[in-house]
Motif scaffolding. Sequence first.
Motif, mmCIF file in Angstrom:
data_model
loop_
_atom_site.group_PDB
_atom_site.id
_atom_site.type_symbol
_atom_site.label_atom_id
_atom_site.label_comp_id
_atom_site.label_asym_id
_atom_site.label_seq_id
_atom_site.Cartn_x
_atom_site.Cartn_y
_atom_site.Cartn_z
ATOM 1 N N ARG A 173 8.319 16.612 2.162
ATOM 2 C CA ARG A 173 7.566 15.449 2.659
ATOM 3 C C ARG A 173 8.429 14.200 2.788
ATOM 4 O O ARG A 173 7.961 13.170 3.263
ATOM 5 N N GLY A 200 1.337 8.480 -4.806
ATOM 6 C CA GLY A 200 0.676 8.698 -3.524
ATOM 7 C C GLY A 200 1.405 8.194 -2.299
ATOM 8 O O GLY A 200 0.868 8.210 -1.196
ATOM 9 N N TRP A 201 2.648 7.730 -2.461
ATOM 10 C CA TRP A 201 3.419 7.277 -1.303
ATOM 11 C C TRP A 201 3.738 8.483 -0.422
ATOM 12 O O TRP A 201 4.025 9.569 -0.921
ATOM 13 N N SER A 202 3.705 8.269 0.887
ATOM 14 C CA SER A 202 3.917 9.409 1.781
ATOM 15 C C SER A 202 4.997 9.182 2.835
ATOM 16 O O SER A 202 5.541 10.144 3.358
ATOM 17 N N ASP A 203 5.323 7.955 3.159
ATOM 18 C CA ASP A 203 6.333 7.676 4.189
ATOM 19 C C ASP A 203 7.615 7.220 3.501
ATOM 20 O O ASP A 203 7.955 6.041 3.489
ATOM 21 N N PRO A 243 0.836 -1.198 0.000
ATOM 22 C CA PRO A 243 0.000 0.000 0.000
ATOM 23 C C PRO A 243 0.875 1.254 0.000
ATOM 24 O O PRO A 243 1.994 1.249 0.527
ATOM 25 N N ALA A 244 0.374 2.325 -0.584
ATOM 26 C CA ALA A 244 1.129 3.578 -0.661
ATOM 27 C C ALA A 244 1.397 4.166 0.714
ATOM 28 O O ALA A 244 2.240 5.042 0.852
ATOM 29 N N MET A 245 0.729 3.678 1.734
ATOM 30 C CA MET A 245 0.980 4.172 3.089
ATOM 31 C C MET A 245 2.132 3.423 3.771
ATOM 32 O O MET A 245 2.563 3.781 4.857
ATOM 33 N N ALA A 246 2.674 2.404 3.119
ATOM 34 C CA ALA A 246 3.797 1.655 3.688
ATOM 35 C C ALA A 246 5.046 2.537 3.724
ATOM 36 O O ALA A 246 5.204 3.449 2.916
ATOM 37 N N SER A 247 5.915 2.249 4.663
ATOM 38 C CA SER A 247 7.199 2.954 4.733
ATOM 39 C C SER A 247 8.130 2.362 3.691
ATOM 40 O O SER A 247 8.146 1.150 3.475
#
Length: 102
Positions: A91, A64-67, A41-45
């Motif tokens: 970011r 959409g990756w953020s971490d 998932p794009a929320m994964a580090s």
Amino acid sequence: MTGEKREHWDEVYRTKSADSVSWYQPTPEPSLRALDELQLPAMASLIDVGGGASSLVDRLVERGWSDLTVLDIAAPALEVAKARLRDEAARIAWVVADVTSW
């Protein structure tokens, strides 16, 4: 030894453009395909070790990756990527280090 390695890679990125080195990829297709296959998932580090001036981080931000963290021994390489990403660079965690001793 780390100081010598850092000096070497700093010099590479001070004297060559990011797209003139032998490992340059306009689009990091192999890395993107591998991530697609893993279905993370794009929320994964995610940390891009040796990411330098690579455009992988750009593509991940677009997806959409953020971490995200980009680690490289060459600060000038990371500066190239930061400049390219402009406001988006804030970011991302940028780490100047030799991964073998980090």
